[in-house]
Every structure is written in structure tokens, then in C-alpha cells.
Motif scaffolding. Structure first.
Motif, mmCIF file in Angstrom:
data_model
loop_
_atom_site.group_PDB
_atom_site.id
_atom_site.type_symbol
_atom_site.label_atom_id
_atom_site.label_comp_id
_atom_site.label_asym_id
_atom_site.label_seq_id
_atom_site.Cartn_x
_atom_site.Cartn_y
_atom_site.Cartn_z
ATOM 1 N N ILE A 33 102.401 -18.234 28.414
ATOM 2 C CA ILE A 33 103.822 -18.459 28.654
ATOM 3 C C ILE A 33 104.508 -18.751 27.321
ATOM 4 O O ILE A 33 103.981 -19.508 26.504
ATOM 5 N N LYS B 158 101.313 -26.985 36.854
ATOM 6 C CA LYS B 158 101.678 -26.071 37.942
ATOM 7 C C LYS B 158 100.739 -24.866 38.005
ATOM 8 O O LYS B 158 100.379 -24.396 39.084
ATOM 9 N N LYS B 159 100.335 -24.361 36.833
ATOM 10 C CA LYS B 159 99.430 -23.210 36.757
ATOM 11 C C LYS B 159 97.964 -23.603 36.914
ATOM 12 O O LYS B 159 97.076 -22.753 36.837
ATOM 13 N N LYS B 160 97.728 -24.898 37.109
ATOM 14 C CA LYS B 160 96.384 -25.440 37.349
ATOM 15 C C LYS B 160 95.431 -25.195 36.176
ATOM 16 O O LYS B 160 94.248 -24.910 36.359
ATOM 17 N N ILE C 52 104.289 -26.987 33.213
ATOM 18 C CA ILE C 52 103.853 -25.638 33.599
ATOM 19 C C ILE C 52 102.328 -25.578 33.636
ATOM 20 O O ILE C 52 101.763 -24.963 34.549
ATOM 21 N N TYR D 241 94.120 -26.339 27.771
ATOM 22 C CA TYR D 241 95.076 -25.323 27.357
ATOM 23 C C TYR D 241 95.453 -25.563 25.907
ATOM 24 O O TYR D 241 95.119 -26.592 25.318
ATOM 25 N N GLU E 37 106.625 -15.330 31.031
ATOM 26 C CA GLU E 37 105.313 -14.792 30.720
ATOM 27 C C GLU E 37 105.389 -13.861 29.520
ATOM 28 O O GLU E 37 106.313 -13.057 29.401
ATOM 29 N N ILE F 7 109.390 -18.193 34.377
ATOM 30 C CA ILE F 7 108.587 -19.204 35.060
ATOM 31 C C ILE F 7 109.406 -20.469 35.299
ATOM 32 O O ILE F 7 109.244 -21.157 36.295
ATOM 33 N N GLY G 256 93.571 -20.840 31.028
ATOM 34 C CA GLY G 256 92.963 -20.038 32.078
ATOM 35 C C GLY G 256 91.608 -19.477 31.701
ATOM 36 O O GLY G 256 90.981 -18.777 32.493
ATOM 37 N N VAL H 80 96.727 -17.186 31.327
ATOM 38 C CA VAL H 80 98.047 -17.819 31.352
ATOM 39 C C VAL H 80 98.568 -17.778 29.917
ATOM 40 O O VAL H 80 97.932 -18.292 29.003
#
Length: 115
Positions: free
Chosen positions: A41, A76-78, A73, A84, A31, A21, A108, A39
Motif C-alpha cells: 500500500i 485491517k489487512k491482518k 491498515i 510488516y 494499492e 484503501i 503478507g 500487501v
């Protein structure tokens, strides 16, 4: 079990495939092959540090960089707005399965509290 850190070294050297990533001269993020969330990572330093117990004055900048990149990140991954987790496990009783310093970025979905 002590040599299980070799998998991360091989990912850094591109000797085994991984969905990378992010990477720079200090860290590599990729990942997880067994994700615990949509998500998931892993972020590792490009130099070998076995556990968080080995963080010292000479290498502490890498640890803060790992967290900084984890946050980038997440954006970026929203997943930054909904939330998170950044998880660090240390040694066997702390849940560390690979003997190589790494943090998990998970998000996520709604994640359970660990306490």
C-alpha cells in the motif's frame, strides 16, 4: 522526471483509477500497481510535499498521521501480528522514484532485511 508527481495528484483527484484503501482530509492510501509483497500500500499526503526533506513545523502532523494510518491498515489487512515494513525513500540515491512524499506499507510474507 520532476513532473512524475502528477500521477499521485491525479489519484487524489480521482482523475485516474486506483484501488483506494483509505482516505481522509489529510491522506490517501491505495494499492501499489507493481506490488513487491502480497500487501503493498502507498500512503500519500493530500497536499504536495516533494520529499521528506520538506517536512517542517507546519506540516509535520501529516507525516505522523501517515504512519498512524499505515499501522491501522496493517491491522485491517491482518499483517500486524506476523510483521510488516513501512518504508520511506528520499530522493534518487534513497530510492525515491516518484517525486511526491509517500510511504510504502509491505507485508503478507517474510520480507528480507535491507541491511
Amino acid at each position: 522526471m520532476k513532473n512524475n508527481h502528477l500521477i499521485f495528484k491525479k489519484i487524489i483527484k480521482k482523475e485516474i483509477p486506483a484501488k483506494i484503501i483509505y482516505e481522509d482530509k489529510l491522506i490517501t492510501a491505495f494499492e501499489d500497481i507493481k506490488p513487491k509483497a502480497p500487501v503493498h500500500i502507498l500512503i500519500i499526503p493530500n497536499i504536495f510535499i516533494e520529499t521528506s526533506n520538506e517536512i517542517n513545523k507546519k506540516n509535520k502532523y501529516i507525516f505522523s498521521h501517515m504512519f498512524y494510518i499505515a499501522i491501522k491498515i496493517a491491522k485491517k489487512k491482518k499483517i500486524s501480528q506476523d510483521g510488516y515494513k513501512i518504508i520511506l525513500n528520499c530522493n534518487k540515491n534513497g530510492g525515491q522514484e516518484i517525486n511526491y512524499l509517500h510511504i510504502h506499507l509491505l507485508g503478507g510474507k517474510k520480507l528480507k532485511a535491507l541491511y
